[in-house]
Write a protein that holds these residues in place. Structure first.
Motif, mmCIF file in Angstrom:
data_model
loop_
_atom_site.group_PDB
_atom_site.id
_atom_site.type_symbol
_atom_site.label_atom_id
_atom_site.label_comp_id
_atom_site.label_asym_id
_atom_site.label_seq_id
_atom_site.Cartn_x
_atom_site.Cartn_y
_atom_site.Cartn_z
ATOM 1 N N TYR A 1 43.242 -24.424 51.868
ATOM 2 C CA TYR A 1 44.282 -24.830 52.811
ATOM 3 C C TYR A 1 44.560 -23.731 53.824
ATOM 4 O O TYR A 1 44.918 -24.005 54.970
ATOM 5 N N LEU B 1 42.085 -24.225 56.474
ATOM 6 C CA LEU B 1 42.446 -25.379 57.302
ATOM 7 C C LEU B 1 43.593 -25.033 58.247
ATOM 8 O O LEU B 1 43.617 -25.460 59.401
ATOM 9 N N VAL C 1 42.186 -23.298 61.091
ATOM 10 C CA VAL C 1 41.553 -24.253 62.018
ATOM 11 C C VAL C 1 42.629 -24.887 62.910
ATOM 12 O O VAL C 1 42.460 -24.981 64.129
ATOM 13 N N VAL D 1 42.768 -24.692 66.978
ATOM 14 C CA VAL D 1 42.769 -25.879 67.830
ATOM 15 C C VAL D 1 44.025 -25.899 68.712
ATOM 16 O O VAL D 1 43.966 -26.249 69.890
ATOM 17 N N GLU E 1 39.462 -24.943 80.954
ATOM 18 C CA GLU E 1 38.773 -25.929 80.131
ATOM 19 C C GLU E 1 37.607 -25.308 79.371
ATOM 20 O O GLU E 1 37.381 -25.616 78.199
ATOM 21 N N PHE E 2 36.900 -24.424 80.078
ATOM 22 C CA PHE E 2 35.721 -23.836 79.444
ATOM 23 C C PHE E 2 36.125 -23.001 78.234
ATOM 24 O O PHE E 2 35.546 -23.130 77.151
ATOM 25 N N ALA F 1 37.129 -25.251 75.371
ATOM 26 C CA ALA F 1 36.002 -25.886 74.675
ATOM 27 C C ALA F 1 35.260 -24.873 73.821
ATOM 28 O O ALA F 1 34.884 -25.159 72.683
ATOM 29 N N VAL G 1 37.060 -24.106 70.641
ATOM 30 C CA VAL G 1 36.882 -25.116 69.591
ATOM 31 C C VAL G 1 35.463 -25.065 69.031
ATOM 32 O O VAL G 1 35.258 -25.078 67.814
ATOM 33 N N VAL G 2 34.460 -24.981 69.933
ATOM 34 C CA VAL G 2 33.077 -25.049 69.463
ATOM 35 C C VAL G 2 32.744 -23.835 68.605
ATOM 36 O O VAL G 2 32.193 -23.957 67.510
ATOM 37 N N ALA H 1 36.654 -22.911 65.895
ATOM 38 C CA ALA H 1 36.965 -24.018 64.981
ATOM 39 C C ALA H 1 35.683 -24.629 64.448
ATOM 40 O O ALA H 1 35.642 -25.117 63.329
ATOM 41 N N GLY H 2 34.617 -24.598 65.250
ATOM 42 C CA GLY H 2 33.372 -25.183 64.797
ATOM 43 C C GLY H 2 32.564 -24.225 63.952
ATOM 44 O O GLY H 2 32.572 -24.299 62.730
ATOM 45 N N ALA H 3 31.878 -23.281 64.597
ATOM 46 C CA ALA H 3 30.881 -22.487 63.888
ATOM 47 C C ALA H 3 31.497 -21.514 62.888
ATOM 48 O O ALA H 3 31.128 -21.498 61.715
ATOM 49 N N MET I 1 34.586 -21.172 61.542
ATOM 50 C CA MET I 1 35.393 -21.696 60.451
ATOM 51 C C MET I 1 34.557 -22.511 59.466
ATOM 52 O O MET I 1 34.902 -22.612 58.296
ATOM 53 N N VAL I 2 33.446 -23.055 59.970
ATOM 54 C CA VAL I 2 32.571 -23.787 59.051
ATOM 55 C C VAL I 2 32.053 -22.847 57.970
ATOM 56 O O VAL I 2 32.014 -23.186 56.783
ATOM 57 N N ILE J 1 33.647 -29.632 82.063
ATOM 58 C CA ILE J 1 32.821 -28.937 81.078
ATOM 59 C C ILE J 1 31.805 -29.869 80.439
ATOM 60 O O ILE J 1 30.981 -29.433 79.648
ATOM 61 N N PHE K 1 30.635 -31.404 72.360
ATOM 62 C CA PHE K 1 30.399 -30.528 71.216
ATOM 63 C C PHE K 1 31.707 -30.072 70.592
ATOM 64 O O PHE K 1 31.770 -29.842 69.383
ATOM 65 N N ALA K 2 32.749 -29.935 71.421
ATOM 66 C CA ALA K 2 34.045 -29.564 70.859
ATOM 67 C C ALA K 2 34.515 -30.634 69.885
ATOM 68 O O ALA K 2 34.956 -30.330 68.769
ATOM 69 N N ALA L 1 32.531 -30.602 66.790
ATOM 70 C CA ALA L 1 32.950 -29.557 65.856
ATOM 71 C C ALA L 1 34.134 -30.023 65.024
ATOM 72 O O ALA L 1 34.229 -29.726 63.833
ATOM 73 N N PHE M 1 33.251 -32.634 62.297
ATOM 74 C CA PHE M 1 32.744 -32.034 61.064
ATOM 75 C C PHE M 1 33.844 -31.989 60.000
ATOM 76 O O PHE M 1 33.582 -32.221 58.817
ATOM 77 N N TYR M 2 35.079 -31.687 60.419
ATOM 78 C CA TYR M 2 36.153 -31.576 59.438
ATOM 79 C C TYR M 2 36.495 -32.927 58.830
ATOM 80 O O TYR M 2 36.971 -32.979 57.696
ATOM 81 N N ILE N 1 25.817 -28.332 61.577
ATOM 82 C CA ILE N 1 25.784 -27.039 62.239
ATOM 83 C C ILE N 1 24.373 -26.721 62.721
ATOM 84 O O ILE N 1 24.157 -26.272 63.840
#
Lengths: 235, 342
Positions: free
Chosen positions: A28, A31, A34, A38, A50-51, A54, A57-58, A61-63, A65-66, B126, B132-133, B136, B139-140, B166
């Motif tokens: 938790y 999480l 995460v 976000v 914006e960039f 993104a 997150v990618v 939060a993506g790579a 945190m995975v 973007i 991709f955001a 990502a 995935f959760y 991934i």
């Protein structure tokens, strides 16, 4: 509208950050981290970045945190006992707690210095104006241009650092035998062997005369005259 | 007001955006049952049988019956599950799938009742990064679903899903970089505009193939459906799910297939552009996109009917040792060609 989004995202970010520290279950905690990341991305969006949002997150939060989720999910039980160790009153844990609070205090002081040094001046102003357009401040094109001109060296050094870290991780894993050569011989058992015991009339038995001798082992179970249940060598 | 036709990165008034949001959700909801019945019918044909043919004319109401059955089932959860997460996880999946659907452009900016409206949810600056955001975050949905079920099959399925998503996301992203370099824009409508001369699946053929293969893994479709390999994992990450929550996962999965078909259509197959220089009126554009998406979706079903499932280590080594170097090479070659020819 933007104020509403700001407060939702800000509350999400702060409660996520608090949750990381407070929650007992490491899963938790991850999480909550995460959720924090976000929410930060939402704040970046409000700033028209914006960039950055993104990428936040990618990448985070993506790579990143995975990986955390992976580790915690696989060794979750043991990391819970780490928490128990921290709560105990042994000498090592006390030293650990002291070190942790020292490091945290140093980080807090550093943050405060940077905040008081620069951030407060911007609070009363409206910040940089937003000009919509294809190549203005904050767009991917602008950031890319900066990365390949003004910040080229820093950019390349950072990417090289990541490469070294990745190669180093592989080398370390190899040295510890984590990625050793696969020497396990795979034993294959064809479904035929399971379905049809010997002596049930396969072509090989008919031709080679295998497995038709009466049972030599007493008490084999299935009555007299049963063929020897020797399995042909597994190929 | 000057009509900003053909403008990249155009934003409408707020009420138009709300209407568009509702329309997108409605369209997404309608497309999923169509893909469901199409898949079952086409798979049936591939396997020399009829497929569903009892409910409604030619069985076309079968998905409605399925969905109704799933939604009216009792909501249950295993005793070992982690309550809130178990309920949230399918919602995350469905949310991210619909959000990703929003960036698929179905047409240019059109004049509808005197109001210029872009036939897309949002034309973000973007572009693919938005995709991709949300990928990502998606995935959760899978990961939490598998973990919170508290069962080893779910957990293993979720872990496989995590590693797979991934690994293949990297190749997918790199395959798109080639297109972005060629089009010199990140906006998806901009990428479609840039394909006026030639659709990108010709100059970016390697990228097209890599993206397609990686998309199979990203959407958990055969031959990469290791996350729900029913022979070894019972049902994968959604083993413990039933009723409406299972329907949510199912919905999200098929919506992801639709989104990927939309992205392939937009990025490699010229979006709403017609071949041979035909310029139909604006209202035809969404149908052109839908037809192209249907072709890609058919391809997905075709592959499912044709190829067997890979082994998990084969999947991983293929992703990292074949697909990723190829994607990197593709990006590199594209960059060199673009720099040399400019």
């Amino acid at each position: 509208m933007s104020a509403v989004i700001f407060f939702i995202a800000a509350i999400g970010a702060i409660s996520g950050a608090v949750g990381v520290v407070v929650l007992r279950d490491p899963f938790y905690s991850v999480l909550a981290l995460v959720a924090h990341l976000v929410s930060l991305a939402a704040l970046f969006l409000l700033l028209r970045a914006e960039f950055v949002a993104a990428v936040q997150v990618v990448v985070y939060a993506g790579a990143v945190m995975v990986l955390y989720v992976f580790v915690v999910a696989y060794v979750g039980e043991e990391s819970a006992s780490l928490g128990e160790r921290m709560r105990s009153t042994a000498l090592g844990s006390r030293r650990m707690r002291l070190l942790a609070s020292l490091a945290g205090g140093a980080l807090l002081a550093e943050l405060l210095i940077s905040l008081l040094g620069t951030g407060l001046k911007a609070i009363d102003s409206y910040g940089a104006a937003y000009h919509p357009g294809p190549r203005t401040f904050g767009t991917p094109a602008y950031i890319g241009e900066l990365l390949l001109t003004r910040f080229l060296i820093a950019f390349e050094v950072a990417s090289f650092l990541l490469l070294v870290a990745a190669v180093g991780a592989v080398v370390l894993a190899r040295r510890r035998g984590g990625l050793g050569e696969e020497t396990v011989t795979v034993e294959r058992l064809a479904p035929l062997h399971l379905e049809r015991p010997l002596g049930t009339g396969t072509m090989a038995e008919g031709v080679e005369g295998r497995g038709v001798a009466p049972s030599a082992r007493p008490g084999d179970g299935n009555g007299a005259g049963e063929p020897v249940r020797e399995r042909e060598p597994v190929r | 007001m000057i009509l900003p036709l053909g403008v990249v990165g155009y934003y409408e008034a707020w009420w138009v955006q709300i209407v568009k949001g509702i329309v997108i959700f409605a369209v997404a909801l309608q497309l999923v049952p169509i893909v469901l019945i199409a898949e079952r019918k086409v798979l049936g044909r591939f396997q020399s049988r009829y497929g569903p043919n009892r409910v409604g004319p030619f069985g076309f109401l079968q998905p409605m019956a399925d969905i109704l059955k799933l939604l009216t089932k009792e909501q249950f959860r295993p005793r070992t599950s982690a309550g809130v997460m178990f309920a949230i996880a399918p919602a995350i999946s469905i949310l991210t799938a619909v959000a990703a659907f929003a960036i698929i452009p179905f047409g240019n900016v059109q004049n509808i009742f005197g109001e210029p409206v872009g036939l897309y949810g949002v034309d973000v600056s973007i572009g693919p990064l938005y995709l991709f955001a949300f990928g990502a975050i998606a995935f959760y949905g899978v990961m939490l679903g598998g973990w919170s079920s508290g069962s080893k099959y779910s957990f293993l399925g979720a872990m496989r899903a995590a590693a797979q998503l991934i690994s293949y996301e990297v190749s997918q992203g790199l395959a798109l970089v080639g297109v972005i370099i060629t089009a010199q824009t990140l906006s998806l409508t901009g990428i479609v505009h840039a394909q006026g001369g030639m659709w990108y699946f010709i100059p970016q053929f390697a990228g097209f193939l890599i993206f397609l293969v990686a998309s199979f893994a990203e959407t958990n479709r055969t031959p990469f459906d290791l996350t729900e390999a029913d022979a070894e994992l019972v049902g994968g990450y959604n083993t413990e799910y039933g009723g409406g929550r299972f329907a949510s996962y199912y919905f999200a999965e098929y919506l992801n297939v639709i989104v990927v078909s939309g992205i392939v259509t937009t990025v490699f197959l010229g979006g709403w552009l017609m071949p041979f220089g035909i310029h139909p009126p604006g209202w035809v554009d969404p149908f052109v996109v839908l037809v192209k998406m249907a072709i890609i979706t058919f391809f997905f079903i075709w592959v499912r009917a044709t190829l067997p499932r890979l082994r998990y280590d084969q999947l991983m080594s293929f992703g990292w040792k074949v697909l990723l170097p190829l994607a990197t090479l593709n990006t590199l070659v594209t960059a060199i060609v673009v720099v040399v020819t400019h």
